[in-house]
Write an enzyme that holds these catalytic residues in place. Sequence first.
Site, mmCIF file in Angstrom:
data_model
loop_
_atom_site.group_PDB
_atom_site.id
_atom_site.type_symbol
_atom_site.label_atom_id
_atom_site.label_comp_id
_atom_site.label_asym_id
_atom_site.label_seq_id
_atom_site.Cartn_x
_atom_site.Cartn_y
_atom_site.Cartn_z
ATOM 1 N N PRO A 99 1.077 -1.528 -0.358
ATOM 2 C CA PRO A 99 -0.336 0.029 0.057
ATOM 3 C C PRO A 99 0.779 0.865 -0.059
ATOM 4 O O PRO A 99 0.363 2.418 0.162
ATOM 5 C CB PRO A 99 -0.767 -0.124 1.076
ATOM 6 C CG PRO A 99 0.095 -1.162 2.133
ATOM 7 C CD PRO A 99 0.171 -1.998 1.161
ATOM 8 N N GLU A 147 3.111 -7.713 8.861
ATOM 9 C CA GLU A 147 3.356 -6.122 9.087
ATOM 10 C C GLU A 147 4.148 -5.396 7.496
ATOM 11 O O GLU A 147 4.548 -4.282 7.490
ATOM 12 C CB GLU A 147 4.199 -6.212 9.664
ATOM 13 C CG GLU A 147 2.947 -6.054 11.455
ATOM 14 C CD GLU A 147 2.105 -5.074 10.946
ATOM 15 O OE1 GLU A 147 2.141 -4.296 11.421
ATOM 16 O OE2 GLU A 147 0.951 -5.952 11.270
ATOM 17 N N ARG A 168 -3.849 -7.644 -20.083
ATOM 18 C CA ARG A 168 -4.813 -6.723 -21.424
ATOM 19 C C ARG A 168 -4.220 -5.939 -22.008
ATOM 20 O O ARG A 168 -4.614 -5.920 -23.373
ATOM 21 C CB ARG A 168 -5.900 -6.071 -20.476
ATOM 22 C CG ARG A 168 -6.779 -7.537 -19.399
ATOM 23 C CD ARG A 168 -7.355 -6.350 -18.918
ATOM 24 N NE ARG A 168 -8.317 -5.452 -19.438
ATOM 25 C CZ ARG A 168 -9.358 -5.641 -20.425
ATOM 26 N NH1 ARG A 168 -10.200 -6.736 -19.551
ATOM 27 N NH2 ARG A 168 -10.009 -4.499 -20.563
ATOM 28 N N ASP A 173 -11.191 0.630 -23.703
ATOM 29 C CA ASP A 173 -11.919 0.460 -22.313
ATOM 30 C C ASP A 173 -11.114 1.949 -21.503
ATOM 31 O O ASP A 173 -10.841 2.950 -21.976
ATOM 32 C CB ASP A 173 -10.449 -0.160 -21.473
ATOM 33 C CG ASP A 173 -11.097 -1.460 -21.726
ATOM 34 O OD1 ASP A 173 -11.965 -1.804 -22.362
ATOM 35 O OD2 ASP A 173 -10.225 -2.507 -21.092
HETATM 36 N N1 ADE Z 1 -0.485 -5.364 0.256
HETATM 37 C C1 ADE Z 1 -2.105 -4.936 1.163
HETATM 38 N N2 ADE Z 1 -2.608 -3.661 0.518
HETATM 39 C C2 ADE Z 1 -2.457 -3.495 -0.974
HETATM 40 C C3 ADE Z 1 -2.418 -2.090 -1.171
HETATM 41 N N3 ADE Z 1 -3.694 -1.621 -1.861
HETATM 42 N N4 ADE Z 1 -1.979 -2.268 -2.783
HETATM 43 C C4 ADE Z 1 -1.159 -3.438 -2.958
HETATM 44 N N5 ADE Z 1 -0.287 -4.434 -1.746
HETATM 45 C C5 ADE Z 1 -1.073 -4.625 -1.272
#
Ligand code: ADE
Length: 258
Positions: free
Chosen positions: A88, A115, A153, A168
């Site tokens: 993330p 984590e 794709r 798309d």
């Molecule tokens: N791992 C956990 N959450 C994630 C996300 N939002 N994007 C990419 N990898 C992740």
Amino acid sequence: MRFDIFSLFPEVFTPYINTSILQRARANGIIAINIYNIRDWTTDKHHTTDDTPFGGGGGMVMKPEPIFAAVEGIADGKPDCPVILMTPQGRPLTHVIAEQFSRQERLMILCGRYEGVDERVREHLVSDEISIGDYVLSGGELPALVLVEAVTRLLPGALGDPDGAFDDSFANGLLEYPQYTRPPEFRGWNVPEELVSGNHPAIARWRRQQSLLRTLQKRPDLLEMAELNQADIQYLVKIAEEHAFCLPEAIRKRLDIP
Ligand code: ADE
């Protein structure tokens, strides 16, 4: 194109990569997907892949040794292709990023769990970090599948319809126009006249205008980067007036509107 995916849960990939577009692209030799279990590169009796964080705190951190051993083992040394960590904290995935990756011959994708991974993996092995959105999942497996599909794709021959990816949403910087199929009338709701007219220039114009309208309504931020011609801009000004929408700053600037 070859994808090498490293995960602690390799079994989650099987059903998805054996379905639909990914399955067809694999069968046609357009892509190869190899899934590796990081646990196979552990050397201790318990096959340990994670440990508690230095400095304390909750959760577990993925150990560096099996990850380095797996990636360098498969790459036969230091990888010379992108090594992407799904996290993330990464760059938000977009169509443009998927297009850039689609020009590579090979991608290595690391799926984090717990984590996260030991920082030395990020610093010395990973070349890119990608997020699929501002929310946290339990691991990088679903994000890896999202990335693989978004890239696949875009590869020539991967979609049955050669124009599929071209039309798309995002491919031209705009959201896609509305689609209809038979029947032409359903519960008294009719398909727009232009689409059943057989008049191809009128259909193309209607679709372009619907794309512009949708993008203005739902994702006006996209209009700042989209390639727009004079007719597009005139149409946007007209609908913004009609619907009392605010035009994005970049378009107002292009038109000298304060
Ligand atoms: N791992 C956990 N959450 C994630 C996300 N939002 N994007 C990419 N990898 C992740």
